[in-house]
Design a protein around this motif. Structure first.
Motif, PDB file in Angstrom:
ATOM      1  N   MET A  10       0.842  -1.203   0.000  1.00  0.00           N
ATOM      2  CA  MET A  10       0.000   0.000   0.000  1.00  0.00           C
ATOM      3  C   MET A  10       0.871   1.244   0.000  1.00  0.00           C
ATOM      4  SD  MET A  10      -3.268  -0.795   0.047  1.00  0.00           S
ATOM      5  CE  MET A  10      -4.489   0.021   1.032  1.00  0.00           C
ATOM      6  N   ASP A  12       4.466   1.142  -0.184  1.00  0.00           N
ATOM      7  CA  ASP A  12       5.767   0.885  -0.810  1.00  0.00           C
ATOM      8  C   ASP A  12       6.879   0.319   0.075  1.00  0.00           C
ATOM      9  OD1 ASP A  12       5.180   1.136  -3.407  1.00  0.00           O
ATOM     10  OD2 ASP A  12       6.160   3.065  -3.722  1.00  0.00           O
ATOM     11  N   SER A  59       2.635  -6.849   2.274  1.00  0.00           N
ATOM     12  CA  SER A  59       2.257  -6.310   3.577  1.00  0.00           C
ATOM     13  C   SER A  59       0.840  -6.771   3.921  1.00  0.00           C
ATOM     14  CB  SER A  59       2.363  -4.781   3.569  1.00  0.00           C
ATOM     15  OG  SER A  59       1.475  -4.224   2.641  1.00  0.00           O
ATOM     16  N   THR A  60       0.321  -6.236   5.014  1.00  0.00           N
ATOM     17  CA  THR A  60      -1.000  -6.603   5.537  1.00  0.00           C
ATOM     18  C   THR A  60      -1.766  -5.301   5.765  1.00  0.00           C
ATOM     19  OG1 THR A  60       0.057  -8.441   6.694  1.00  0.00           O
ATOM     20  CG2 THR A  60      -2.154  -7.849   7.421  1.00  0.00           C
ATOM     21  N   SER A  63      -8.043  -5.384   8.339  1.00  0.00           N
ATOM     22  CA  SER A  63      -7.976  -6.250   9.524  1.00  0.00           C
ATOM     23  C   SER A  63      -7.370  -7.569   9.096  1.00  0.00           C
ATOM     24  CB  SER A  63      -9.360  -6.490  10.098  1.00  0.00           C
ATOM     25  OG  SER A  63     -10.039  -5.287  10.220  1.00  0.00           O
ATOM     26  N   GLY A  95       4.257  -6.760   8.310  1.00  0.00           N
ATOM     27  CA  GLY A  95       3.137  -6.370   9.145  1.00  0.00           C
ATOM     28  C   GLY A  95       3.635  -5.566  10.319  1.00  0.00           C
ATOM     29  N   THR A 102      -3.670 -10.410  13.829  1.00  0.00           N
ATOM     30  CA  THR A 102      -3.585 -10.315  12.360  1.00  0.00           C
ATOM     31  C   THR A 102      -2.161  -9.993  11.900  1.00  0.00           C
ATOM     32  OG1 THR A 102      -4.136  -7.958  12.246  1.00  0.00           O
ATOM     33  CG2 THR A 102      -5.978  -9.524  12.206  1.00  0.00           C
ATOM     34  N   ALA A 130       7.021  -3.977  11.393  1.00  0.00           N
ATOM     35  CA  ALA A 130       7.244  -2.526  11.304  1.00  0.00           C
ATOM     36  C   ALA A 130       7.588  -1.925  12.669  1.00  0.00           C
ATOM     37  CB  ALA A 130       5.993  -1.848  10.731  1.00  0.00           C
TER      38      ALA A 130
END
Ligand SMILES: Cc1cc2nc3c(=O)[nH]c(=O)nc-3n(C[C@H](O)[C@H](O)[C@H](O)COP(=O)(O)O)c2cc1C
Length: 158
Positions: A10, A12, A59-60, A63, A95, A102, A130
């Motif tokens: 989303m 980068d 990535s995630t 939810s 994530g 999640t 992250a």
């Protein structure tokens, strides 16, 4: 051998991680493509055998969902299922552990779906948090070197 890095992102981060992997792998692989997933992707993109390998780097979001650009391929793998025996893949799941249950689910979703269709996962998932102080690009560059070693050790008929 051609290595294709399929990127779901989303904002980068996963794209930058994939580019770091491309640089780290450049001396070991004849051809590398780094590709941002989009609506044109279908299960047909996966080719079996030792001449091809794939890393899903995603990535995630939401939810525990996939980024928008990775959703079409993920859903196509369900809607147009195709036996992926002999397809070799790895997963880099990004994530944020602050999201709890999640955490890094986007990459795990792809891993489960590819394995369900018979694809062969090489090595363990690389999970990038992250929240962590570790450098994501450095971690991914180290991971891909050992991933490529594991790939080379696979028998040709797997
Ligand atoms: C709105 C939003 C929702 C998110 N949801 C999750 C989540 O459910 N699980 C998770 O592990 N990370 C979640 N994340 C964290 C991102 O996956 C993480 O920051 C990642 O590094 C972003 O990579 P990208 O820039 O490649 O998209 C979320 C981030 C945002 C902004």
């Amino acid at each position: 051998m051609k290595l294709t890095l399929l990127v779901g992102t989303m904002s980068d981060t996963a794209w930058q991680v994939a580019q770091a992997m491309e640089m780290a792998a450049a001396d070991h692989v004849a051809e590398i493509e780094v590709r941002r997933l989009d609506a044109s992707d279908s299960p047909e993109l996966f080719q079996a055998g030792p001449d091809h390998a794939y890393i899903v780097c995603t990535s995630t979001f939401g939810s525990g969902d996939l980024p928008d650009n990775a959703q079409p391929l993920y859903h196509a793998l369900d809607a147009q299922p195709r036996y992926l025996g002999g397809v070799r893949y790895g997963v880099v799941a990004l994530g944020d552990s602050g999201f709890g249950e999640t955490f890094a689910r986007g990459g795990r979703l792809f891993d489960e779906r590819l394995a369900d269709l018979g694809a062969v996962r090489v090595g363990e998932l690389l999970v990038i948090d992250a929240c962590s102080a570790d450098d994501a690009e450095e971690a991914a560059s180290a991971w891909i070197e050992s991933w490529l070693e594991a790939l080379q050790k696979l028998p040709a008929d797997v």
